[in-house]
Scaffold this motif. Structure first.
Motif, short mmCIF file in Angstrom:
data_model
loop_
_atom_site.label_atom_id
_atom_site.label_comp_id
_atom_site.label_asym_id
_atom_site.label_seq_id
_atom_site.Cartn_x
_atom_site.Cartn_y
_atom_site.Cartn_z
N ASP A 196 0.85 -1.31 -0.16
CA ASP A 196 -0.14 0.10 -0.15
C ASP A 196 1.17 1.32 -0.12
N ASN A 197 0.18 2.31 -0.38
CA ASN A 197 0.91 3.61 -0.42
C ASN A 197 1.25 4.03 0.96
N PHE A 198 0.62 3.64 1.96
CA PHE A 198 0.85 3.88 3.42
C PHE A 198 1.86 2.89 4.07
N ASN A 199 2.73 3.48 4.33
CA ASN A 199 4.28 2.59 4.73
C ASN A 199 5.07 3.61 5.25
N SER A 247 6.93 6.01 2.87
CA SER A 247 6.27 7.16 2.55
C SER A 247 5.98 8.24 3.84
N VAL A 248 5.68 7.60 4.86
CA VAL A 248 5.28 8.70 6.11
C VAL A 248 6.68 9.52 6.43
N ALA A 249 7.77 8.68 6.25
CA ALA A 249 9.03 9.43 6.86
C ALA A 249 9.65 10.29 5.89
N VAL A 266 0.96 14.38 9.45
CA VAL A 266 0.51 15.09 7.96
C VAL A 266 1.26 14.23 6.95
N GLY A 267 2.43 13.68 7.28
CA GLY A 267 2.95 12.62 6.38
C GLY A 267 2.11 11.58 6.23
N GLY A 268 1.75 10.97 7.37
CA GLY A 268 0.89 9.83 7.18
C GLY A 268 -0.47 10.16 6.27
N LEU A 269 -1.11 11.37 6.58
CA LEU A 269 -2.19 11.87 6.25
C LEU A 269 -2.34 12.00 4.58
N THR A 270 -1.17 12.41 4.03
CA THR A 270 -0.91 12.68 2.78
C THR A 270 -0.41 11.26 1.97
N SER A 271 -0.24 10.19 2.75
CA SER A 271 0.15 8.88 2.43
C SER A 271 -1.20 8.08 2.09
N LEU A 272 -2.45 8.66 2.90
CA LEU A 272 -3.62 7.72 2.73
C LEU A 272 -4.50 8.49 1.72
#
Length: 624
Positions: free
Chosen positions: A160-163, A166-168, A496-502
């Motif tokens: 998935d895009n959320f990993n 991506s977040v870091a 926010v990094g996680g939010l934009t990955s979802l």
């Protein structure tokens, strides 16, 4: 003194009142004009349609698939398989010439009757996220092929895009942007005005020129550190995006030519070079600022140029975000840039405030009260910047979150259900919670610390004034408070990094009695869909529609429902609704298409003669 105090209170009240009025006005506009949300480049429609049955002996010559967003042609493809998992396409998958949201592929000639599965993988041109899916069609009197997860796994191996990656990486970029813009905002709107005030204060005994030089040097260090973070973060994000586009690991994307294709054959590439150029130009401007002439002239304006450059970097981020995938992208990109800028002003400003203290406090002579006067000069200016940032963040945050969460209005029940249950909504809740904590700490500094610090600074007495033990205690309280704020701010950027990955969620339905109901407005249509009984097995689907004048919609070319099982891959299934005799505007059908309990997405598609197609989607929960 009482007149000045009264004037100051009146000014602050006026500022707060205007801010609250602006927030309420924008919220009202949003409630009256809801906009639909998008969630990556999802399947929209196809030719042949999903689950279509074609006449015997008449296989299609090609397959076309359209998606809900523009896609990257270099990293998107279609494949078609027969029931033996053998490819029957010609291997020429490419964009539809007249539509950058569609793909097409030719089929081999003289295909026999049977079931065929179309598998697609695309990368959104707007937000860079990848989507994999499938649907089927049959030629002749044959059953529809069952979902085949093995085919999908051939096109998706990287997850998935959320990993963590991506977040870091996104967090690193957000931290660099906030540090750059926030430090320069702090210098221009907080530090320099405070230095003017300190220069005119006859009670200051410390070396004011040395204080000015050291504090500006500290800002310069923050700026170059932020530029370094941006450079590292942008290069890292480039390789990560290459891995997403090629569906391979970051290390494989580095060596298989994907990076070159990404940079020279995609929308991301058109953003990559300007952003890299802005970062490089920022380094050059910083060198002139740090080692050039430091008094007057262009050197004094270099922080302004660097600030504008930081806003430019934020703009490149918004051009490759969820905002770019929304309707009216120009408007939403502007909102996103304002949101990013306000975040930088506040969180980056907090970071600058904390980082200049070690370089400045040891210059201020202890026991003189100069440290108290230094804080008393800085805090009011920073509070004004923070207040403006809060207002901007609140307005743009409500608009952006609402556009992603619901297409039927912020106050609708489906919107609240999504906000509480979807991964995107949960991340949004965490962000809002951290934001509220920051507001509370900022209000404490503005309402409690700042007035007391100014009173101490104006009092020359050693027992009760700026040099007193009470003033020192207040300084320590403020420093602890601002350190906590910085920690929360950095954590907020990680969220926010996680939010934009979802992916933003689709709309959700509600249950009334023995039916699942979804109603709302899209385009010029108001609709109400009832799914009865809304459980596994046979269900009645009834869709009623009225136009902008409240009249039933009777002239249609097709009214379709498309179903996607969200908990496992089952392809896209399509159901045609027929008009109900004697009930204008009502379309219905009965089918057992909901064959499994769990989360389903239903998309409504209405085609009318001489008018644009109307589409919307939402989620339902089917119980066993």
């Amino acid at each position: 003194m009482s007149v000045l105090t009264s004037a100051s209170k009146h000014y602050r009240w006026t500022l707060w009142r205007k801010g609250v009025c602006a927030l309420l006005f924008c919220l009202l506009i949003f409630l009256l004009h809801p906009l639909p949300a998008l969630a990556h480049a999802q399947y929209d429609h196809s030719d042949p349609a999903a689950n279509a049955t074609l006449p015997s002996g008449q296989p299609p010559a090609q397959v076309k698939v359209w998606f809900t967003e523009r896609i990257e042609p270099a990293f998107s493809k279609l494949e078609v398989y027969n029931k033996a998992r053998q490819r029957v396409d010609a291997g020429d998958s490419h964009m539809i010439p007249t539509d950058d949201s569609g793909l097409m592929v030719s089929l081999r000639s003289q295909l026999p009757d049977g079931g065929y599965t179309v598998v697609f993988r695309n990368v959104s041109r707007d937000d860079g996220h990848a989507v994999v899916g499938s649907f089927s069609f049959v030629v002749g009197n044959m059953p529809q092929p069952p979902p085949d997860n093995a085919l999908l796994q051939q096109l998706q191996t990287s997850g998935d895009n959320f990993n963590v990656w991506s977040v870091a990486i996104r967090w690193l970029n957000y931290l660099g942007m906030a540090g750059l813009v926030g430090a320069l905002t702090f210098l221009l709107l907080v530090l320099r005005p405070a230095q003017v005030r300190l220069a005119a204060d006859p009670l200051i005994k410390s070396d004011r020129e040395l204080l000015r030089v050291r504090s500006e040097r500290a800002i310069q260090a923050i700026v170059v550190g932020s530029l370094a973070l941006l450079l590292v973060g942008w290069v890292a994000f480039t390789f990560y995006q290459a891995s997403v586009a090629s569906d391979s690991s970051i290390w494989q994307a580095f060596g298989n030519g994907t990076v070159r294709s990404l940079l020279f054959e995609s929308h991301f590439g058109s953003i990559w070079l300007p952003r890299l150029g802005l970062i490089a130009l920022g380094v050059v401007l910083w060198l002139f600022w740090r080692y050039g002439v430091h008094e007057g002239g262009i050197s004094y304006l270099l922080p302004v140029y660097l600030f504008l450059l930081g806003i430019g970097v934020m703009t490149t981020t918004s051009l490759d975000s969820h905002a770019a995938a929304n309707h009216d992208p120009g408007l939403w990109i502007m909102f996103d840039v304002l949101h990013l800028s306000a975040t930088g002003f506040w969180i980056g400003g907090l970071l600058a405030f904390v980082l200049i203290l070690p370089a400045t406090l040891h210059i201020l002579l202890p026991g003189t009260g100069d440290r108290t006067r230094f804080f008393a000069a800085l805090i009011p200016h920073f509070s004004r910047v923070a207040l403006a940032s809060v207002i901007c963040l609140s307005v743009t945050g409500i608009l952006e979150a609402g556009s992603h969460v619901s297409g039927d209005g912020w106050l609708s029940a489906p919107a609240w259900w999504q906000l509480l249950t979807s991964p995107y909504g949960i991340a949004l809740e965490i962000k809002v919670g951290l934001f509220v904590i920051l507001i509370g700490l900022g209000a404490f500094a503005l309402r409690r610390v700042s007035p007391r610090m100014r009173r101490y600074a104006a009092d020359p007495s050693k027992e009760t004034g700026a040099a007193s033990f009470a003033a020192g205690s207040l300084q320590r309280t403020f420093r602890r408070s601002i350190l906590i704020e910085v920690g929360i701010g950095v954590l907020l950027l990680l969220v926010v990094g996680g939010l934009t990955s979802l992916s933003p969620p689709t709309q959700a339905s509600t249950r009334t009695g023995n039916a699942l109901l979804q109603q709302g407005q899209v385009g010029d249509l108001s609709y109400r869909l009832a799914v009865t009984p809304g459980t596994i097995g046979s269900n009645a689907f009834e869709l009623s529609m009225t136009d902008a004048n409240g009249k039933p919609v009777t002239k249609t070319n097709a009214v379709l429902l498309r179903f996607t099982m969200l908990d496992m891959e089952m392809g896209v299934q399509e159901l045609v609704l027929q008009p109900v005799a004697g009930k204008p505007g009502l379309y219905s059908s009965t089918d057992s298409i909901l064959s499994m309990g769990g989360d389903w997405q239903i998309a409504i598609l209405v085609r009318r003669p001489g008018m644009d197609d109307v589409r919307t989607s939402f989620k339902i929960v089917v119980h066993v």
